[in-house]
Enzyme design. Structure first.
Site, PDB file in Angstrom:
ATOM      1  N   ARG A 297      35.312   2.850 -24.102  1.00 38.24           N
ATOM      2  CA  ARG A 297      35.078   1.960 -25.244  1.00 38.24           C
ATOM      3  C   ARG A 297      33.631   2.020 -25.707  1.00 38.24           C
ATOM      4  O   ARG A 297      33.358   2.053 -26.911  1.00 38.24           O
ATOM      5  CB  ARG A 297      35.477   0.527 -24.871  1.00 38.24           C
ATOM      6  N   TYR A 432      41.808   3.698 -31.516  1.00 38.70           N
ATOM      7  CA  TYR A 432      42.062   4.077 -30.124  1.00 38.70           C
ATOM      8  C   TYR A 432      41.098   3.403 -29.155  1.00 38.70           C
ATOM      9  O   TYR A 432      40.078   2.859 -29.546  1.00 38.70           O
ATOM     10  CB  TYR A 432      42.134   5.582 -29.930  1.00 38.70           C
ATOM     11  N   GLU A 433      41.497   3.396 -27.891  1.00 36.55           N
ATOM     12  CA  GLU A 433      40.806   2.665 -26.816  1.00 36.55           C
ATOM     13  C   GLU A 433      40.758   1.158 -27.093  1.00 36.55           C
ATOM     14  O   GLU A 433      39.818   0.468 -26.685  1.00 36.55           O
ATOM     15  CB  GLU A 433      39.382   3.210 -26.593  1.00 36.55           C
ATOM     16  N   GLY A 434      41.766   0.651 -27.761  1.00 39.14           N
ATOM     17  CA  GLY A 434      41.835  -0.778 -28.062  1.00 39.14           C
ATOM     18  C   GLY A 434      41.399  -1.051 -29.479  1.00 39.14           C
ATOM     19  O   GLY A 434      40.252  -0.802 -29.849  1.00 39.14           O
TER      20      GLY A 434
END
Length: 593
Positions: A297, A432-434
């Site tokens: 992140r 992506y990645e949250g």
């Protein structure tokens, strides 16, 4: 295509003047590491990124990775570029010496990573995920797994991936259905994962997949998830790649951007079952994976920074060359002379410099935590920064890469200029990645409400100290910045108290206001970094500094003041929306959409 100019001097300035790199290295007991060595590392990274990775960026976009017969072939030129990356030791930069790393501070690794991401984001995703795999194994792997896999991953001989998402389980990892059945000293993994970045390629002889799956006795929900290593090739008795494992890419996605990065659908165990090895304890896979995910992140936030700087550089080059209209003397007028174009360019430049400083500040928080016996307070600062770095910086990147297209005008909408590629590549970053909403909920829930606002108040206290220092300065610019920044910090404190008072009794309040909280904190943190930058610039100017030069310092001063005048007010706007808690959001019924 525009040429990429790595921000070596600015990165050095931030490391030296804002982070206190030499003092950090002393605390970490890295006796031979100092700002001069960091400068040399940045220079060499700049050469590789500008001379090797950047020239391939357009080619990878136009010649994407190819899938055939359950195998992926990377874009032309990337295998050779990756080998040069490995041969020069870049994959080992921040890893521990015990497994072949150079043990340099994480903050220096972040400064270098920006250059990889800016020069060729699609390619740089591969080593980014490998570093995350290393972090997860360092923290949670057994001694045996560490010995087998870490030296090769750190050396870059093998690459790593992260396998979470499934067709029926996106952000809701409680729905993960991939299974892991015990079979002697290993497990048989069966299931399917989607959106797996660099899930397959031909650049290295092995790929190490970290996979979330459920054991037969797993409890339901996220508490029943375990983490497994599933290598592309099972290791033989000598620790070398041996038999092909039962894990294959069965397709790759055709995407809006990052075409050079293969995004795979991975099939585990379509035949006899993929051989996997349990990482750590059973049913603790989700917290283990968050070690990797939190690193990723912050890395994605750095991607937002890098792609924004690349877009800014391209916009400046075009604005200098593009002629539109004439001056009073009849000479041709480049569009960079028009105030609105300068507005766009300064928004990009000032935003990029604020993001760069924040990314390095956040990364340094991890180094300072390690230096202070794994200080819980400093880890709390790191955790508070993580959703802001990921969420705000990637959202801001949407605006900044779009401004590049606007500066180009109609030519920006034409693929051949390359402006559109940066915009397309950046669009995945808030997803992506949250997603941004996940980052915002993490910030407001886990990082503010869960500890009663303690970590946030600590940050706001540091910001208030900076505001006081600016206001107490005899410099007029500092005084003006200090006044506006103090107002923003006061708004943040009021918003924090409002949240702590109202969120516990209003079920949906946190979800309704989290985005504005995230964006407000992003612009506020950016203002903090620019305020500290201004103080450093004033001190260096008064001391007749000859390290950074008069022109560099003058640019930094103007950039900081522009942020104070034109970007910091956005924090006030978002805090205002947040505490207003707009009722229309609740009144508009679902069926009215």
């Amino acid at each position: 295509m525009s040429q990429y100019h790595p921000p070596v001097l600015d990165a050095k300035f931030i490391l030296d003047q804002l982070i206190g790199f030499d003092g950090l290295c002393e605390k970490l007991q890295l006796e031979d590491i100092n700002i001069d060595l960091a400068d040399a590392v940045l220079e060499e990274a700049g050469k590789l990124s500008s001379e090797v990775f950047a020239p391939l960026n357009w080619d990878t976009d136009q010649n994407p990775a190819q899938w055939a017969d359950n195998s992926v072939t990377q874009s032309p030129g990337l295998k050779e570029a990756y080998q040069q990356f490995v041969d020069n030791g870049w994959s080992t930069l921040t890893a521990p010496e015990e497994f072949g790393g150079q043990n340099l501070p994480q903050v220096l690794g972040t400064a270098v990573s920006e250059m990889w991401q800016a020069s060729n984001m699609a390619f740089a995703l591969c080593p980014l995920l490998s570093i995350g795999s290393v972090e997860a194994l360092l923290a949670h792997g057994s001694d045996e797994l560490k010995a087998l896999y870490l030296p090769r991953l750190i050396a870059g001989e093998w690459t790593g991936t992260m396998n979470l998402t499934e067709p029926g389980a996106g952000s809701d990892l409680a729905a993960v259905s991939t299974t892991a059945t015990p079979d002697g000293d290993h497990y048989r993994i069966k299931g399917q994962k989607i959106f797996i970045t660099w899930g397959d390629h031909q650049m290295t002889p092995n790929i190490v997949h970290l996979v979330l799956a459920r054991l037969p006795d797993a409890p339901p929900g996220v508490k029943g998830i375990s983490l497994f290593i599933v290598p592309k090739f099972v290791l033989d008795e000598n620790g070398e790649p041996g038999e092909r494992n039962d894990v294959y890419p069965i397709s790759i996605e055709h995407k809006l951007g990052i075409h050079g990065s293969p995004t795979c659908t991975m099939a585990f165990g379509d035949n006899e079952g993929a051989i996997g090895y349990l990482v750590g304890e059973p049913h603790k896979g989700l917290p283990y994976m968050f070690t990797m995910m939190n690193h990723a992140r912050q890395g994605v936030g750095v991607q937002g920074l890098g792609i924004s700087d690349r877009a800014y550089q391209q916009a400046v080059q075009y604005a200098r060359e593009r002629v539109q209209g004439k001056n009073k003397d009849g000479s041709k007028k480049p569009i960079i002379e028009y105030p609105d174009v300068r507005r766009m360019l300064l928004t990009m430049r000032s935003g990029v410099e604020a993001m760069r400083a924040l990314a390095l500040e956040a990364s340094a928080a991890l180094d300072f935590a390690h230096a202070d016996n794994n200080s819980k307070e400093k880890y709390a600062r790191l955790e508070l920064f993580t959703p802001i770095v990921k969420g705000w910086m990637t959202e801001f990147a949407q605006e900044l890469t779009s401004l590049n297209i606007q500066v180009h005008g109609g030519m920006g909408y034409v693929e051949e200029t390359g402006a559109a590629q940066h915009f397309r590549d950046a669009r995945i970053l808030p997803i992506y990645e949250g997603t941004t909403a996940i980052q915002a909920l993490d910030l407001i829930g886990r990082k503010v409400l869960m500890d009663g606002g303690v970590a946030l108040e600590s940050l706001l206290s540091d910001m208030a100290a900076t505001a006081n220092e600016l206001s107490a300065s005899s410099n007029a610019d500092a005084q003006a910045f200090g006044a506006s920044f103090a107002q923003a910090v006061d708004k943040a404190r009021a918003a924090k108290e409002w949240l702590l008072t109202n969120a516990p009794s209003e079920k949906e309040l946190s979800q309704a206001v989290c985005f504005d909280m995230l964006m407000a904190m992003g612009y506020l943190c950016g203002g903090w970094m620019q305020g500290r930058t201004l103080l450093a610039v004033i001190a260096l100017t008064d001391a007749n500094d000859d390290v950074y030069g008069e022109e560099f310092l003058a640019k930094k001063r103007i950039s900081a003041m522009y942020y104070s005048q034109c970007l910091l007010p956005r924090a006030l706007h978002h805090f205002g929306v947040m505490v207003q808690n707009p009722q229309a959001l609740y009144e508009f019924a679902v069926d009215q959409f």
